[in-house]
Design an enzyme around this catalytic site. Structure first.
Site, mmCIF file in Angstrom:
data_model
loop_
_atom_site.group_PDB
_atom_site.id
_atom_site.type_symbol
_atom_site.label_atom_id
_atom_site.label_comp_id
_atom_site.label_asym_id
_atom_site.label_seq_id
_atom_site.Cartn_x
_atom_site.Cartn_y
_atom_site.Cartn_z
ATOM 1 N N ARG A 235 -7.422 -2.247 -10.368
ATOM 2 C CA ARG A 235 -8.131 -3.265 -9.968
ATOM 3 C C ARG A 235 -7.759 -4.437 -10.548
ATOM 4 N NH1 ARG A 235 -10.198 1.265 -8.034
ATOM 5 N NH2 ARG A 235 -12.523 1.472 -8.265
ATOM 6 N N GLU A 264 -12.886 -7.997 -2.125
ATOM 7 C CA GLU A 264 -12.032 -7.172 -1.122
ATOM 8 C C GLU A 264 -11.767 -8.101 0.123
ATOM 9 O OE1 GLU A 264 -11.650 -3.589 -0.548
ATOM 10 O OE2 GLU A 264 -12.263 -4.075 -2.950
ATOM 11 N N HIS A 284 -5.312 -3.290 0.256
ATOM 12 C CA HIS A 284 -6.397 -2.058 -1.183
ATOM 13 C C HIS A 284 -6.355 -0.824 -0.004
ATOM 14 C CE1 HIS A 284 -10.165 -1.183 -3.204
ATOM 15 N NE2 HIS A 284 -9.439 -0.464 -3.958
#
Length: 318
Positions: A235, A264, A284
């Site tokens: 994360r 994001e 990601h």
């Protein structure tokens, strides 16, 4: 029961329809959406009247949870649940079940790929060749014989350690609890400071929560070797990414391979890692493969079937 899948989960429509048939044959209503909704008002409209909702990794905020008076269970097609308003779920007695385990292999394999790229200068070599260059100065180093530090030895961390061991690396780890399986594999538990200072490769595998947000700060980054490769497929907010960029730009850290950020993607143009030296950045994608998406779909629907049968599984502590 009214059951809704609120966003795509990365599998073909035929796969969703197969699970949908099972639910309708059991007498339940099922509706699914093939687009992502990030606006809370739109999410509230989609969720309205649901007993069970299924989501992936986009935020599911408190306002939406409170707006659905019938909601009893959320099946999350993701390992982490930090994007779900857990406090609201706790207050309303809503159960959250996740898809733990679906991406263990997929994430671990990307970490290995990043490590190889960082040590063997694969990104630099590609750019150099395209500019008419040769292999001069880009030979790099092997994983075999190097010390790998795993921070967070949960399921993904342990799988990553197994792959590094297969390459002939020495693996040390930091974690709150000890794993008998890890110790049998020859993994040595150390303090965080020892892991950071001794490792040639540092791979982060902690969950994001109140305790881990900002966990890897400037002081921690300063402990790492000047030629170390740092990898984060966990994360983004666990790391002070400005401090990480500073260390890279100032030559205090060798290389960073990053798949997760403070938000994001797409990232703003001034995001510090975008202009940092010696980086390999991915959007990601660590959890995404054909195999992992199918595993994820299976788990997220099986969570629903198990809950309907009164035998809930993958229940998250909130």
């Amino acid at each position: 029961m009214k059951i809704k899948l609120l966003e795509p989960i990365g599998v073909p429509a035929e796969t969703i329809e197969e699970y949908a048939r099972k639910l309708t044959e059991m007498g339940h209503e099922f509706e699914w959406f093939d687009t992502v909704a990030t606006d809370p008002k739109e999410l509230a409209v989609r969720s309205a009247g649901s007993d069970i909702v299924m989501i992936a990794n986009h935020p599911y905020p408190e306002s939406v949870i409170l707006s659905d008076q019938d909601l009893k269970m959320i099946s999350v097609a993701f390992t982490g649940i930090d994007h779900v308003a857990a406090e609201a779920c706790r207050e309303k007695g809503i159960m959250i079940c996740n898809a733990a385990g679906y991406s263990n292999q997929t994430v671990a394999e990307l970490v290995i790929g990043m490590a190889v790229s960082g040590l063997r200068n694969i990104r630099k070599a590609d750019i150099q060749l395209r500019k008419g260059g040769t292999s001069a100065g880009i030979g790099g180093r092997e994983i075999c014989g190097r010390t790998v530090g795993i921070i967070g030895l949960g399921r993904i961390g342990l799988m990553t350690a197994k792959l590094f061991l297969a390459f002939g690396a020495r693996v040390i780890a930091y974690g709150r609890s000890r794993s008998e399986e890890a110790e049998k594999m020859g993994i040595t538990y150390c303090s965080l400071e020892e892991v950071l200072a001794e490792s040639d490769i540092v791979s982060l595998h902690l969950p994001l929560n109140g305790e881990t947000r900002g966990f890897l700060n400037a002081d921690c980054i300063a402990l790492m070797k000047r030629d170390a490769v740092f990898i984060n497929c966990a994360r983004g907010p666990i790391v002070d990414n400005q401090a990480l960029a500073d260390a890279l730009n100032e030559g205090r850290l060798g290389y960073a391979c990053i798949d997760v950020y403070d938000m994001e993607p797409p990232l703003p143009e001034d995001y510090p890692l975008l202009s940092a030296k010696n980086t390999l950045l991915t959007p990601h994608q660590a959890f995404i493969s054909e195999e992992s998406m199918l595993r994820r779909a299976e788990i997220v629907f099986e969570n629903v079937f198990a809950w309907l049968e009164g035998k809930p599984q993958n229940v998250c502590k909130i």
